[in-house]
Write a protein that holds these residues in place. Structure first.
Motif, PDB file in Angstrom:
ATOM      1  N   GLY A 126       0.817  -1.206   0.000  1.00 40.73           N
ATOM      2  CA  GLY A 126       0.000   0.000   0.000  1.00 40.73           C
ATOM      3  C   GLY A 126       0.850   1.254   0.000  1.00 40.73           C
ATOM      4  O   GLY A 126       2.070   1.200   0.156  1.00 40.73           O
ATOM      5  N   PRO A 127       0.217   2.402  -0.137  1.00 42.93           N
ATOM      6  CA  PRO A 127       0.944   3.665  -0.212  1.00 42.93           C
ATOM      7  C   PRO A 127       1.492   4.157   1.130  1.00 42.93           C
ATOM      8  O   PRO A 127       2.408   4.970   1.163  1.00 42.93           O
ATOM      9  N   ASP A 128       0.946   3.684   2.255  1.00 43.61           N
ATOM     10  CA  ASP A 128       1.383   4.155   3.569  1.00 43.61           C
ATOM     11  C   ASP A 128       2.349   3.142   4.176  1.00 43.61           C
ATOM     12  O   ASP A 128       1.951   2.036   4.532  1.00 43.61           O
ATOM     13  N   PRO A 129       3.639   3.481   4.332  1.00 45.10           N
ATOM     14  CA  PRO A 129       4.621   2.518   4.839  1.00 45.10           C
ATOM     15  C   PRO A 129       4.348   2.045   6.269  1.00 45.10           C
ATOM     16  O   PRO A 129       4.830   1.000   6.682  1.00 45.10           O
ATOM     17  N   VAL A 130       3.552   2.785   7.027  1.00 47.37           N
ATOM     18  CA  VAL A 130       3.241   2.395   8.403  1.00 47.37           C
ATOM     19  C   VAL A 130       2.243   1.235   8.433  1.00 47.37           C
ATOM     20  O   VAL A 130       2.344   0.329   9.258  1.00 47.37           O
ATOM     21  N   THR A 131       1.287   1.229   7.520  1.00 45.59           N
ATOM     22  CA  THR A 131       0.239   0.210   7.534  1.00 45.59           C
ATOM     23  C   THR A 131       0.322  -0.775   6.369  1.00 45.59           C
ATOM     24  O   THR A 131      -0.418  -1.750   6.332  1.00 45.59           O
ATOM     25  N   ALA A 132       1.207  -0.552   5.422  1.00 44.36           N
ATOM     26  CA  ALA A 132       1.286  -1.399   4.230  1.00 44.36           C
ATOM     27  C   ALA A 132       1.937  -2.744   4.532  1.00 44.36           C
ATOM     28  O   ALA A 132       2.755  -2.869   5.429  1.00 44.36           O
ATOM     29  N   MET A 133       1.554  -3.745   3.747  1.00 44.83           N
ATOM     30  CA  MET A 133       2.254  -5.025   3.789  1.00 44.83           C
ATOM     31  C   MET A 133       3.652  -4.784   3.231  1.00 44.83           C
ATOM     32  O   MET A 133       3.842  -3.914   2.383  1.00 44.83           O
TER      33      MET A 133
END
Length: 68
Positions: free
Chosen positions: A36-43
């Motif tokens: 995903g685009p958000d490194p905090v919540t992305a796989m």
């Protein structure tokens, strides 16, 4: 797009369709997952990578791999 269900995989590198360890037939493509685009919540699949899930319905086997 964060992935796809069914159809054909969109390989990042080359076709790595696994064979079933029981019947030796190529496994069916099930799903493709992308970071995903958000490194905090992305796989995390290796920094911009994509994961692929396959299954052999008759043998009840599955495989998961990724490319980056």
């Amino acid at each position: 797009m964060l992935g796809r269900l069914g159809g054909e995989p969109d390989w990042l590198q080359y076709d790595e369709t696994p064979s079933c360890s029981s019947c030796a037939r190529p496994m069916a493509f099930v799903a493709q997952l992308q970071e995903g685009p958000d490194p905090v919540t992305a796989m995390n699949f290796g920094g911009g990578g994509t994961a692929y899930a396959f299954a052999c319905e008759p043998c009840a086997g599955a495989a998961f791999l990724w490319q980056c």
